[in-house]
Motif scaffolding. Structure first.
Motif, PDB file in Angstrom:
ATOM      1  N   VAL A 162      35.082  34.876 -19.518  1.00 19.45           N
ATOM      2  CA  VAL A 162      34.837  34.860 -18.073  1.00 19.45           C
ATOM      3  C   VAL A 162      35.050  36.259 -17.489  1.00 19.45           C
ATOM      4  O   VAL A 162      34.237  36.751 -16.710  1.00 19.45           O
ATOM      5  CB  VAL A 162      35.749  33.823 -17.386  1.00 19.45           C
ATOM      6  CG1 VAL A 162      35.699  33.953 -15.887  1.00 19.45           C
ATOM      7  CG2 VAL A 162      35.349  32.430 -17.809  1.00 19.45           C
ATOM      8  N   LEU A 163      36.155  36.914 -17.888  1.00 18.50           N
ATOM      9  CA  LEU A 163      36.438  38.263 -17.404  1.00 18.50           C
ATOM     10  C   LEU A 163      35.375  39.244 -17.892  1.00 18.50           C
ATOM     11  O   LEU A 163      34.939  40.122 -17.149  1.00 18.50           O
ATOM     12  CB  LEU A 163      37.823  38.710 -17.839  1.00 18.50           C
ATOM     13  CG  LEU A 163      38.280  40.086 -17.349  1.00 18.50           C
ATOM     14  CD1 LEU A 163      38.232  40.178 -15.823  1.00 18.50           C
ATOM     15  CD2 LEU A 163      39.683  40.388 -17.859  1.00 18.50           C
ATOM     16  N   ALA A 164      34.925  39.078 -19.127  1.00 20.10           N
ATOM     17  CA  ALA A 164      33.872  39.948 -19.669  1.00 20.10           C
ATOM     18  C   ALA A 164      32.592  39.824 -18.845  1.00 20.10           C
ATOM     19  O   ALA A 164      31.918  40.826 -18.571  1.00 20.10           O
ATOM     20  CB  ALA A 164      33.601  39.601 -21.127  1.00 20.10           C
ATOM     21  N   GLY A 165      32.271  38.612 -18.424  1.00 19.77           N
ATOM     22  CA  GLY A 165      31.091  38.414 -17.582  1.00 19.77           C
ATOM     23  C   GLY A 165      31.199  39.145 -16.254  1.00 19.77           C
ATOM     24  O   GLY A 165      30.243  39.760 -15.780  1.00 19.77           O
ATOM     25  N   ALA A 166      32.388  39.101 -15.647  1.00 19.42           N
ATOM     26  CA  ALA A 166      32.607  39.791 -14.373  1.00 19.42           C
ATOM     27  C   ALA A 166      32.529  41.303 -14.554  1.00 19.42           C
ATOM     28  O   ALA A 166      31.934  42.009 -13.731  1.00 19.42           O
ATOM     29  CB  ALA A 166      33.956  39.392 -13.780  1.00 19.42           C
ATOM     30  N   LEU A 167      33.112  41.825 -15.636  1.00 16.52           N
ATOM     31  CA  LEU A 167      33.080  43.271 -15.876  1.00 16.52           C
ATOM     32  C   LEU A 167      31.669  43.745 -16.194  1.00 16.52           C
ATOM     33  O   LEU A 167      31.265  44.833 -15.779  1.00 16.52           O
ATOM     34  CB  LEU A 167      34.025  43.643 -17.025  1.00 16.52           C
ATOM     35  CG  LEU A 167      35.515  43.428 -16.762  1.00 16.52           C
ATOM     36  CD1 LEU A 167      36.323  43.704 -18.024  1.00 16.52           C
ATOM     37  CD2 LEU A 167      35.995  44.274 -15.606  1.00 16.52           C
TER      38      LEU A 167
END
Length: 159
Positions: free
Chosen positions: A102-107
């Motif tokens: 999820v964090l990778a998608g935001a970054l």
């Protein structure tokens, strides 16, 4: 925001839930094999052999699927691109692979971000965890993490 619903959906479908489903399926298969073995030992042995082959095939498939893709750039031990500036954050709430995804998608959605590395609590055993981002503006990266959190207190940056 756009990321909040995605975060919840991807977290719910994360690895922990796959493990739970696998354990329940394994217990059900084990009971079925036990009952089949009681009926006819030859059928039971054949079923056990088929299950072992199936489990091995799944393990091999998962190992092949989880191999890291090769990087075309030279990265140092911290995951930093050599010669490039990076934003390093300490972030609470990155517990598992689902949280990391999820964090990778935001970054990835932040303009100018080339690559990043994200450590999870599952990997380190502690919070907060290091997030190293190559490219992008630091304020935009921090804003993306804050937007992903949405005031829940899930993904918080340690100052």
């Amino acid at each position: 925001g756009r990321h909040r619903g995605v975060a919840l959906a991807e977290h719910v479908s994360g690895m922990k839930h796959k493990v739970h489903l696998g354990l329940m399926g394994g217990a059900l298969c084990g009971f079925g094999v036990y009952k089949l073995w009681q009926f006819n030992a030859a059928y039971g042995k054949a079923t056990v052999a088929a299950l072992v082959v199936g489990v091995l095939a799944l393990l091999i498939w998962q190992l092949k699927k989880s191999k890291p893709k090769s990087q075309s750039r030279m990265l140092d031990d911290e995951g930093l691109e050599r010669g490039g500036a990076a934003t390093v954050l300490l972030v609470n709430g990155i517990n598992c692979g689902g949280c990391k995804k999820v964090l990778a998608g935001a970054l990835s959605a932040v303009e100018g971000v080339r690559d990043f590395s994200i450590a999870t609590k599952a990997e380190t055993g502690v919070h907060p965890n290091k997030v190293v981002v190559n490219g992008g503006r630091a304020d935009a990266i921090k804003a993306a993490v804050a937007e992903l959190d949405g005031g829940r207190g899930k993904f918080t940056i340690v100052d």
